[in-house]
Scaffold this active site. Structure first.
Site, PDB file in Angstrom:
ATOM      1  N   ALA A  81     -17.035 -17.931  -8.241  1.00  0.00           N
ATOM      2  CA  ALA A  81     -16.761 -19.083  -7.380  1.00  0.00           C
ATOM      3  C   ALA A  81     -15.366 -19.609  -7.697  1.00  0.00           C
ATOM      4  CB  ALA A  81     -17.804 -20.166  -7.637  1.00  0.00           C
ATOM      5  N   GLY A  82     -14.728 -20.224  -6.724  1.00  0.00           N
ATOM      6  CA  GLY A  82     -13.382 -20.746  -6.962  1.00  0.00           C
ATOM      7  C   GLY A  82     -12.837 -21.465  -5.759  1.00  0.00           C
ATOM      8  N   LYS A 140      -7.703 -11.777   7.067  1.00  0.00           N
ATOM      9  CA  LYS A 140      -7.427 -11.158   8.373  1.00  0.00           C
ATOM     10  C   LYS A 140      -8.510 -10.136   8.755  1.00  0.00           C
ATOM     11  CE  LYS A 140      -4.276  -7.253   7.396  1.00  0.00           C
ATOM     12  NZ  LYS A 140      -5.167  -6.130   7.553  1.00  0.00           N
ATOM     13  N   GLU A 145      -7.674   2.711   2.714  1.00  0.00           N
ATOM     14  CA  GLU A 145      -7.281   2.463   1.324  1.00  0.00           C
ATOM     15  C   GLU A 145      -8.108   1.306   0.753  1.00  0.00           C
ATOM     16  OE1 GLU A 145      -5.331   4.161  -0.856  1.00  0.00           O
ATOM     17  OE2 GLU A 145      -6.425   2.707  -2.050  1.00  0.00           O
ATOM     18  N   THR A 147      -5.256  -0.538   7.531  1.00  0.00           N
ATOM     19  CA  THR A 147      -6.586  -0.968   7.976  1.00  0.00           C
ATOM     20  C   THR A 147      -6.524  -1.218   9.487  1.00  0.00           C
ATOM     21  OG1 THR A 147      -6.955  -1.971   5.830  1.00  0.00           O
ATOM     22  CG2 THR A 147      -8.369  -2.732   7.639  1.00  0.00           C
ATOM     23  N   GLY A 170      -7.927 -15.385  -0.936  1.00  0.00           N
ATOM     24  CA  GLY A 170      -6.681 -15.358  -0.173  1.00  0.00           C
ATOM     25  C   GLY A 170      -6.245 -13.914  -0.035  1.00  0.00           C
ATOM     26  N   LYS A 219     -13.962   0.694   6.232  1.00  0.00           N
ATOM     27  CA  LYS A 219     -12.955  -0.194   5.639  1.00  0.00           C
ATOM     28  C   LYS A 219     -13.201  -1.661   6.018  1.00  0.00           C
ATOM     29  CE  LYS A 219      -9.462  -1.813   3.635  1.00  0.00           C
ATOM     30  NZ  LYS A 219      -9.353  -1.912   2.198  1.00  0.00           N
ATOM     31  N   CYS A 234      -5.519  -9.455   3.109  1.00  0.00           N
ATOM     32  CA  CYS A 234      -6.560  -8.615   3.713  1.00  0.00           C
ATOM     33  C   CYS A 234      -7.864  -9.319   4.048  1.00  0.00           C
ATOM     34  CB  CYS A 234      -6.776  -7.389   2.841  1.00  0.00           C
ATOM     35  SG  CYS A 234      -5.309  -6.347   2.921  1.00  0.00           S
ATOM     36  N   VAL A 266       0.833  -1.214   0.000  1.00  0.00           N
ATOM     37  CA  VAL A 266       0.000   0.000   0.000  1.00  0.00           C
ATOM     38  C   VAL A 266       0.867   1.262   0.000  1.00  0.00           C
ATOM     39  CG1 VAL A 266      -1.542   1.381   1.474  1.00  0.00           C
ATOM     40  CG2 VAL A 266      -2.064  -0.994   1.002  1.00  0.00           C
TER      41      VAL A 266
HETATM   42  P1  NAD Z   1       3.188  -4.629   3.825  1.00  0.00           P
HETATM   43  O1  NAD Z   1       3.638  -5.600   4.842  1.00  0.00           O
HETATM   44  O2  NAD Z   1       3.449  -4.891   2.386  1.00  0.00           O
HETATM   45  O3  NAD Z   1       3.791  -3.187   4.141  1.00  0.00           O
HETATM   46  C1  NAD Z   1       3.948  -2.668   5.408  1.00  0.00           C
HETATM   47  C2  NAD Z   1       5.314  -1.998   5.452  1.00  0.00           C
HETATM   48  O4  NAD Z   1       5.478  -1.314   6.694  1.00  0.00           O
HETATM   49  C3  NAD Z   1       6.462  -2.994   5.353  1.00  0.00           C
HETATM   50  O5  NAD Z   1       7.297  -2.646   4.276  1.00  0.00           O
HETATM   51  C4  NAD Z   1       7.199  -2.857   6.696  1.00  0.00           C
HETATM   52  O6  NAD Z   1       8.579  -3.047   6.594  1.00  0.00           O
HETATM   53  C5  NAD Z   1       6.841  -1.429   7.065  1.00  0.00           C
HETATM   54  N1  NAD Z   1       6.985  -1.081   8.482  1.00  0.00           N
HETATM   55  C6  NAD Z   1       6.633  -1.796   9.574  1.00  0.00           C
HETATM   56  N2  NAD Z   1       6.932  -1.121  10.692  1.00  0.00           N
HETATM   57  C7  NAD Z   1       7.477   0.054  10.307  1.00  0.00           C
HETATM   58  C8  NAD Z   1       7.997   1.178  10.998  1.00  0.00           C
HETATM   59  N3  NAD Z   1       8.029   1.224  12.332  1.00  0.00           N
HETATM   60  N4  NAD Z   1       8.485   2.195  10.280  1.00  0.00           N
HETATM   61  C9  NAD Z   1       8.504   2.169   8.922  1.00  0.00           C
HETATM   62  N5  NAD Z   1       8.032   1.127   8.220  1.00  0.00           N
HETATM   63  C10 NAD Z   1       7.514   0.080   8.903  1.00  0.00           C
HETATM   64  O7  NAD Z   1       1.627  -4.447   4.057  1.00  0.00           O
HETATM   65  P2  NAD Z   1       0.549  -3.834   3.036  1.00  0.00           P
HETATM   66  O8  NAD Z   1      -0.034  -4.925   2.217  1.00  0.00           O
HETATM   67  O9  NAD Z   1       1.139  -2.652   2.370  1.00  0.00           O
HETATM   68  O10 NAD Z   1      -0.586  -3.374   4.050  1.00  0.00           O
HETATM   69  C11 NAD Z   1      -0.391  -2.280   4.904  1.00  0.00           C
HETATM   70  C12 NAD Z   1      -1.716  -1.928   5.543  1.00  0.00           C
HETATM   71  O11 NAD Z   1      -2.653  -1.525   4.523  1.00  0.00           O
HETATM   72  C13 NAD Z   1      -2.406  -3.078   6.273  1.00  0.00           C
HETATM   73  O12 NAD Z   1      -3.108  -2.552   7.370  1.00  0.00           O
HETATM   74  C14 NAD Z   1      -3.387  -3.615   5.246  1.00  0.00           C
HETATM   75  O13 NAD Z   1      -4.482  -4.253   5.846  1.00  0.00           O
HETATM   76  C15 NAD Z   1      -3.829  -2.349   4.552  1.00  0.00           C
HETATM   77  N6  NAD Z   1      -4.290  -2.513   3.166  1.00  0.00           N
HETATM   78  C16 NAD Z   1      -3.627  -3.345   2.320  1.00  0.00           C
HETATM   79  C17 NAD Z   1      -4.037  -3.452   1.000  1.00  0.00           C
HETATM   80  C18 NAD Z   1      -3.338  -4.385   0.044  1.00  0.00           C
HETATM   81  O14 NAD Z   1      -3.855  -4.595  -1.044  1.00  0.00           O
HETATM   82  N7  NAD Z   1      -2.194  -4.947   0.374  1.00  0.00           N
HETATM   83  C19 NAD Z   1      -5.099  -2.674   0.538  1.00  0.00           C
HETATM   84  C20 NAD Z   1      -5.741  -1.807   1.425  1.00  0.00           C
HETATM   85  C21 NAD Z   1      -5.324  -1.740   2.745  1.00  0.00           C
HETATM   86  C1  UGA Z   2      -9.162  -6.524  -1.497  1.00  0.00           C
HETATM   87  C2  UGA Z   2     -10.262  -5.502  -1.809  1.00  0.00           C
HETATM   88  O1  UGA Z   2     -10.855  -5.824  -3.069  1.00  0.00           O
HETATM   89  C3  UGA Z   2      -9.703  -4.089  -1.851  1.00  0.00           C
HETATM   90  O2  UGA Z   2     -10.746  -3.150  -2.065  1.00  0.00           O
HETATM   91  C4  UGA Z   2      -9.013  -3.802  -0.518  1.00  0.00           C
HETATM   92  O3  UGA Z   2      -8.417  -2.527  -0.524  1.00  0.00           O
HETATM   93  C5  UGA Z   2      -7.949  -4.851  -0.259  1.00  0.00           C
HETATM   94  O4  UGA Z   2      -8.551  -6.170  -0.273  1.00  0.00           O
HETATM   95  C6  UGA Z   2      -7.301  -4.707   1.080  1.00  0.00           C
HETATM   96  O5  UGA Z   2      -7.879  -4.165   1.995  1.00  0.00           O
HETATM   97  O6  UGA Z   2      -6.201  -5.228   1.135  1.00  0.00           O
HETATM   98  P1  UGA Z   2      -7.167  -7.648  -2.876  1.00  0.00           P
HETATM   99  O7  UGA Z   2      -7.087  -8.560  -1.700  1.00  0.00           O
HETATM  100  O8  UGA Z   2      -5.934  -6.996  -3.356  1.00  0.00           O
HETATM  101  O9  UGA Z   2      -8.213  -6.463  -2.565  1.00  0.00           O
HETATM  102  O10 UGA Z   2      -7.771  -8.430  -4.127  1.00  0.00           O
HETATM  103  P2  UGA Z   2      -9.247  -8.865  -4.567  1.00  0.00           P
HETATM  104  O11 UGA Z   2      -9.390  -8.622  -6.005  1.00  0.00           O
HETATM  105  O12 UGA Z   2     -10.288  -8.299  -3.687  1.00  0.00           O
HETATM  106  O13 UGA Z   2      -9.205 -10.448  -4.348  1.00  0.00           O
HETATM  107  C7  UGA Z   2      -9.072 -10.996  -3.048  1.00  0.00           C
HETATM  108  C8  UGA Z   2      -9.236 -12.509  -3.131  1.00  0.00           C
HETATM  109  O14 UGA Z   2     -10.582 -12.846  -3.440  1.00  0.00           O
HETATM  110  C9  UGA Z   2      -8.379 -13.168  -4.212  1.00  0.00           C
HETATM  111  O15 UGA Z   2      -7.844 -14.372  -3.696  1.00  0.00           O
HETATM  112  C10 UGA Z   2      -9.350 -13.462  -5.327  1.00  0.00           C
HETATM  113  O16 UGA Z   2      -8.986 -14.568  -6.102  1.00  0.00           O
HETATM  114  C11 UGA Z   2     -10.616 -13.753  -4.530  1.00  0.00           C
HETATM  115  N1  UGA Z   2     -11.862 -13.518  -5.294  1.00  0.00           N
HETATM  116  C12 UGA Z   2     -12.190 -12.267  -5.698  1.00  0.00           C
HETATM  117  C13 UGA Z   2     -12.710 -14.598  -5.558  1.00  0.00           C
HETATM  118  O17 UGA Z   2     -12.427 -15.748  -5.181  1.00  0.00           O
HETATM  119  N2  UGA Z   2     -13.882 -14.359  -6.234  1.00  0.00           N
HETATM  120  C14 UGA Z   2     -14.239 -13.123  -6.655  1.00  0.00           C
HETATM  121  O18 UGA Z   2     -15.317 -12.988  -7.262  1.00  0.00           O
HETATM  122  C15 UGA Z   2     -13.377 -12.045  -6.383  1.00  0.00           C
END
Ligand code: NAD
Ligand code: UGA
Length: 434
Positions: free
Chosen positions: A252-253, A263, A151, A121, A257, A204, A260, A11
């Site tokens: 369906a699938g 958890k 986000e 989140t 995973g 969120k 996000c 993110v």
């Molecule tokens: P990530 O593990 O890829 O990134 C988190 C980063 O924070 C890591 O690079 C880590 O090294 C760094 N970090 C940890 N402690 C730190 C500190 N004290 N100072 C500076 N950096 C530090 O995780 P992510 O997938 O980017 O997710 C981050 C957050 O955003 C989570 O809460 C997640 O739920 C939320 N989120 C993720 C997605 C997604 O698609 N991955 C989408 C929306 C929201």
């Molecule tokens: C999801 C949300 O879609 C984002 O809006 C959100 O910001 C993010 O989580 C987050 O908080 O991290 P992401 O996990 O990146 O995004 O990807 P998705 O496209 O949502 O897919 C998540 C999982 O659901 C994948 O394993 C995908 O294969 C599965 N999926 C998705 C299904 O099995 N069926 C569907 O119809 C759609």
């Protein structure tokens, strides 16, 4: 606007690069030095379409930089986006240890008014804890605000999602913080929803859990389809034609995973439990999702009987297409089960192989990393398609069949037509249809 992005993971990298692209001055920082070193050289440590191009463009333009020094990053910025990880604890709750750590560092470096923005989140009411932590540890009387800006980007389309959002949610408790965030996102002013902080935080978790619920629902329906003559693809199509239901997230699938949905659904259930609101609904959706792996592995066993000494090709290792992210990827659980049964696996993914090698190192007995889908299926007794990359949709299926020892094809994402696959001579199994 001088902005810091603290935590440049999936993110944070996208946030830093895209905020810079919107014209702001952005510094990204992270505790992992290699991420910062690479980013400073224009190399993204994650694979995300279009990200590296924008990274290079904005580094060159001079309004994007990356610093190792968190203290300096905080001191020189007015707005601090906190995008550190909030992983799952054993009891299902979100682990806020990294957010707390960053909050203390912000307190120690509070040299001018700052807006601390929750980008990660977080559970509803987290802002109160951040405020309290900064108040406890700050060494000056300098004012600050906490705000929430959850986000919604999806991995694989993250850059486009960030730059073309459906909505921008801003949770604030002061006019000053509101003005700062509205200014940052002024390009999207027609899509802004301004709320209080609790509401923004909850939007969120409520959104992600609802989407996960929708997927588990259609997966449960697919189980029913398998026991009848109904076809889940057409059931989903028929449901999705009703605009009140919508046709998205009804695929369906093998189950959802990623870092996000699994958890976040558990975190919301735990928040509910702690506040006296039962969320068994979400716990059930979680159980349905976990069961998807059992159902898939049972299908493999029903086709092959004994898995010991069988060669099984696994195509698609990332948790979804167009990303190298393998966090909570269904592939990992399936591979683990196959190895426990004594099978040999031949693995292939367009982008996630290096990450999977951290879980199953190259020297792991009975694990082979293939160079292509064709290499993966050589002499295989079965092929499992776990992630629907375009590369797999475009495979030469005749060639695939010719290379396999037995043409057993388990499509975990319904990307092919059953009739066509049978015509090609495959023993084809998919989800919720015959
Ligand atoms: P990530 O593990 O890829 O990134 C988190 C980063 O924070 C890591 O690079 C880590 O090294 C760094 N970090 C940890 N402690 C730190 C500190 N004290 N100072 C500076 N950096 C530090 O995780 P992510 O997938 O980017 O997710 C981050 C957050 O955003 C989570 O809460 C997640 O739920 C939320 N989120 C993720 C997605 C997604 O698609 N991955 C989408 C929306 C929201
Ligand atoms: C999801 C949300 O879609 C984002 O809006 C959100 O910001 C993010 O989580 C987050 O908080 O991290 P992401 O996990 O990146 O995004 O990807 P998705 O496209 O949502 O897919 C998540 C999982 O659901 C994948 O394993 C995908 O294969 C599965 N999926 C998705 C299904 O099995 N069926 C569907 O119809 C759609």
């Amino acid at each position: 606007m001088k902005i810091a992005v603290i935590g440049t993971g999936y993110v944070g990298m996208v946030t830093a690069v895209c905020l810079a692209d919107l014209g702001h001055t952005v510094i990204g920082t992270d505790v992992v030095p290699e991420k910062i070193d690479k980013a400073s050289r224009g190399i993204s440590h994650i694979y995300e379409s279009g990200l590296e191009e924008l990274l290079k463009k904005n580094l060159k333009r001079g309004n994007l930089s990356f610093l190792h020094d968190l203290d300096e990053t905080i001191r020189s910025s007015e707005v601090l986006f906190v995008s550190v990880n909030t992983p799952q604890r054993e009891d299902g709750s979100a682990d806020m240890v990294y957010v707390e750590g960053v909050s203390r560092r912000i307190a120690e470096n509070l040299n001018s008014y700052k807006v601390v923005v929750e980008k990660s989140t977080v559970p509803v009411k987290t802002s109160l804890w951040i405020k309290r932590t900064i108040d406890l540890h700050k060494k000056s009387d300098v004012e600050f605000d906490v705000a929430s800006n959850p986000e919604f980007l999806r991995e694989g389309t993250a850059v486009s999602d960030f730059l073309h959002p459906d909505r921008i949610v801003i949770g604030v408790e002061s006019e000053r913080a509101r003005d700062v965030l509205v200014e940052i996102y002024k390009k999207f002013k027609d899509r802004l929803l301004v709320t209080n902080i609790d509401t923004a935080e909850l939007i969120k978790h409520a959104s992600n859990s609802f989407l996960a619920l929708k997927i588990s629902y259609i997966n449960l329906i697919s189980e029913l389809c398998e026991k009848t003559d109904a076809d889940v693809e057409l059931v989903a199509q028929g449901m999705g034609m009703d605009p009140r239901i919508g046709d998205q997230f009804l695929r369906a699938g093998i189950g959802y995973g990623g870092s996000c949905f699994p958890k976040d659904i558990r975190a919301l259930a735990k928040i509910g439990e702690d506040l006296g609101v039962s969320f068994d609904l979400l716990k059930e959706a979680d159980k349905i999702n976990l069961k998807r792996i059992d159902i898939f592995v049972d299908k493999i066993k029903n086709a092959l009987w004994i898995l010991k000494d069988k060669v099984i090709a696994v195509l698609g290792l990332s948790f979804k297409p167009e990303t190298d992210d393998i966090r909570e990827a269904p592939s990992i659980k399936v591979i683990q089960r196959l190895l426990e049964e004594g099978a040999t696996v031949r693995l292939y993914d367009p982008k996630a192989m290096e990450n999977l090698k951290q879980v199953f190192p190259e020297k792991t007995p009975q694990v082979h990393y293939a160079k292509s889908p064709y290499d993966a299926v050589e002499k295989a007794n079965a092929l499992l398609l776990i992630t629907e990359w375009d590369e797999f949709k475009e495979m030469d299926l005749k060639k695939i069949k010719g290379l396999m020892a037995n043409p057993i094809f388990m499509d975990g994402r319904n990307i092919f037509e059953p009739a066509q696959m049978r015509e090609l001579g495959f023993d084809y199994y998919s989800i919720g249809r015959k």
